[in-house]
Design an enzyme around this catalytic site. Structure first.
Site, PDB file in Angstrom:
ATOM      1  N   LYS A  41     -26.455  84.201   8.637  1.00  0.00           N
ATOM      2  CA  LYS A  41     -27.263  84.756   7.578  1.00  0.00           C
ATOM      3  C   LYS A  41     -26.785  86.156   7.202  1.00  0.00           C
ATOM      4  O   LYS A  41     -27.139  86.683   6.153  1.00  0.00           O
ATOM      5  CB  LYS A  41     -28.731  84.878   8.058  1.00  0.00           C
ATOM      6  CG  LYS A  41     -29.352  83.583   8.505  1.00  0.00           C
ATOM      7  CD  LYS A  41     -30.689  83.904   9.225  1.00  0.00           C
ATOM      8  CE  LYS A  41     -31.229  82.659   9.888  1.00  0.00           C
ATOM      9  NZ  LYS A  41     -32.348  82.951  10.772  1.00  0.00           N
ATOM     10  N   ASP A 101     -15.813  90.725  14.883  1.00  0.00           N
ATOM     11  CA  ASP A 101     -15.766  91.386  16.186  1.00  0.00           C
ATOM     12  C   ASP A 101     -14.576  90.808  16.960  1.00  0.00           C
ATOM     13  O   ASP A 101     -13.442  91.230  16.763  1.00  0.00           O
ATOM     14  CB  ASP A 101     -17.113  91.170  16.886  1.00  0.00           C
ATOM     15  CG  ASP A 101     -17.227  91.941  18.193  1.00  0.00           C
ATOM     16  OD1 ASP A 101     -16.275  92.653  18.545  1.00  0.00           O
ATOM     17  OD2 ASP A 101     -18.266  91.832  18.866  1.00  0.00           O
ATOM     18  N   ASP A 157     -28.447  91.785  11.815  1.00  0.00           N
ATOM     19  CA  ASP A 157     -29.719  91.760  12.544  1.00  0.00           C
ATOM     20  C   ASP A 157     -29.622  92.253  13.985  1.00  0.00           C
ATOM     21  O   ASP A 157     -28.534  92.380  14.552  1.00  0.00           O
ATOM     22  CB  ASP A 157     -30.262  90.340  12.584  1.00  0.00           C
ATOM     23  CG  ASP A 157     -29.496  89.468  13.589  1.00  0.00           C
ATOM     24  OD1 ASP A 157     -28.254  89.508  13.570  1.00  0.00           O
ATOM     25  OD2 ASP A 157     -30.135  88.796  14.402  1.00  0.00           O
TER      26      ASP A 157
HETATM   27  P1  5GP Z   1     -17.127  87.401  16.638  1.00  0.00           P
HETATM   28  O1  5GP Z   1     -17.086  88.089  17.977  1.00  0.00           O
HETATM   29  O2  5GP Z   1     -17.023  85.920  16.789  1.00  0.00           O
HETATM   30  O3  5GP Z   1     -16.095  87.982  15.691  1.00  0.00           O
HETATM   31  O4  5GP Z   1     -18.552  87.749  16.018  1.00  0.00           O
HETATM   32  C1  5GP Z   1     -19.462  86.748  15.769  1.00  0.00           C
HETATM   33  C2  5GP Z   1     -20.684  87.169  15.033  1.00  0.00           C
HETATM   34  O5  5GP Z   1     -21.410  88.069  15.827  1.00  0.00           O
HETATM   35  C3  5GP Z   1     -20.499  87.865  13.701  1.00  0.00           C
HETATM   36  O6  5GP Z   1     -20.335  86.966  12.659  1.00  0.00           O
HETATM   37  C4  5GP Z   1     -21.816  88.600  13.569  1.00  0.00           C
HETATM   38  O7  5GP Z   1     -22.781  87.742  13.010  1.00  0.00           O
HETATM   39  C5  5GP Z   1     -22.160  88.888  15.022  1.00  0.00           C
HETATM   40  N1  5GP Z   1     -21.846  90.280  15.331  1.00  0.00           N
HETATM   41  C6  5GP Z   1     -20.710  90.795  15.855  1.00  0.00           C
HETATM   42  N2  5GP Z   1     -20.826  92.123  16.008  1.00  0.00           N
HETATM   43  C7  5GP Z   1     -22.070  92.452  15.543  1.00  0.00           C
HETATM   44  C8  5GP Z   1     -22.785  93.689  15.409  1.00  0.00           C
HETATM   45  O8  5GP Z   1     -22.322  94.787  15.733  1.00  0.00           O
HETATM   46  N3  5GP Z   1     -24.033  93.610  14.872  1.00  0.00           N
HETATM   47  C9  5GP Z   1     -24.612  92.442  14.492  1.00  0.00           C
HETATM   48  N4  5GP Z   1     -25.833  92.497  13.987  1.00  0.00           N
HETATM   49  N5  5GP Z   1     -23.964  91.263  14.594  1.00  0.00           N
HETATM   50  C10 5GP Z   1     -22.714  91.280  15.119  1.00  0.00           C
END
Ligand code: 5GP
Length: 173
Positions: A41, A101, A157
Site C-alpha cells: 500500500k 531496502d 507505515d
Molecule cells: P525490501 O527489504 O524487500 O527492499 O523492503 C520491503 C518492503 O519493506 C518495502 O517495500 C517497504 O514496504 C518496507 N520497508 C522497507 N524499509 C522501510 C522503512 O524504512 N519504512 C517503512 N514504513 N517500510 C519499509
C-alpha cells in the site's frame, strides 16, 4: 507517538523530488503509453502525486504482496496477495515503489511481472536506503537516497499507521 522521530523530507522536498522524477519520465515515456504498476500500500501516495505531473497517456494498476512466513525481516519469499488486472504482455511497464531496502521484495515482483512478457519493465522508487543490497536490482528512476533508518509518512507505515503524514520522518525504536 512515543518513539523518537525526526523530519527527513518535508513537503517541499518531496514535491521537488516527485517533479524531478516526473520530468525524467515525461522525457522517456512520451510516446510509450506505459502501465504504471503501484505496489500496495506504501506507494499509493507517491503514485497519486506522480501521475498528476505526467503529461502522456498512461494506465495504472496495483499489485499487493506480503512477506512469506512470520519473520520480521524480508525473507525474499513473498506471496502475491493481489495480482495486476491489466494484461501487460507487449506493454511498457513501470513499477512504482515507495522504498527499496534489501531489494528482495522488488526483485521478486520484478521477476513475477517479467514472466508476463512486457515489452519493457523498469523501476521507479521514491526512496532508496543506503544499504548493502542483498539482491542486485536496477532502480531506473530514484527520488532520494535515505539513511538506513526506519521511515514513515507519505504512504509509509508503522503497523499500518502514519501513512497519512504529509512528510517523511525517521523513527527510532
Ligand atoms: P525490501 O527489504 O524487500 O527492499 O523492503 C520491503 C518492503 O519493506 C518495502 O517495500 C517497504 O514496504 C518496507 N520497508 C522497507 N524499509 C522501510 C522503512 O524504512 N519504512 C517503512 N514504513 N517500510 C519499509
Amino acid at each position: 507517538m512515543a518513539n523518537k522521530t525526526k523530519r527527513l523530507l518535508g513537503k517541499r522536498d518531496i514535491k521537488r523530488g516527485v517533479k524531478k522524477l516526473a520530468q525524467e519520465l515525461n522525457n522517456d515515456y512520451r510516446d510509450r503509453s506505459p502501465i504504471l504498476v503501484c505496489i500496495l500500500k506504501g506507494a499509493v501516495v507517491f503514485l497519486a502525486d506522480l501521475i498528476r505531473e505526467l503529461n502522456f497517456p498512461l494506465r495504472i494498476d496495483f499489485i499487493s504482496v506480503s512477506s512469506y512466513g512470520d519473520s520480521s525481516r524480508t525473507s525474499g519469499v513473498v506471496k502475491i496477495i493481489k495480482d495486476i488486472s491489466i494484461d501487460i504482455e507487449g506493454e511498457n511497464v513501470l513499477l512504482v515503489e515507495d522504498i527499496v531496502d534489501t531489494g528482495l521484495t522488488l526483485s521478486y515482483i520484478f521477476d513475477f511481472l517479467k514472466r508476463k512478457n512486457p515489452r519493457s519493465l523498469k523501476i521507479c522508487a521514491l526512496l532508496e536506503k543506503r544499504v548493502k543490497r542483498t539482491k542486485k536490482i536496477k532502480i531506473d528512476y530514484r527520488g532520494f537516497t535515505v539513511p538506513n533508518k526506519y521511515v514513515i509518512g507519505y504512504g509509509l507505515d508503522f503497523s499500518e499507521k502514519y501513512r497519512n503524514l504529509p512528510e517523511i520522518i525517521t523513527m527510532e525504536f
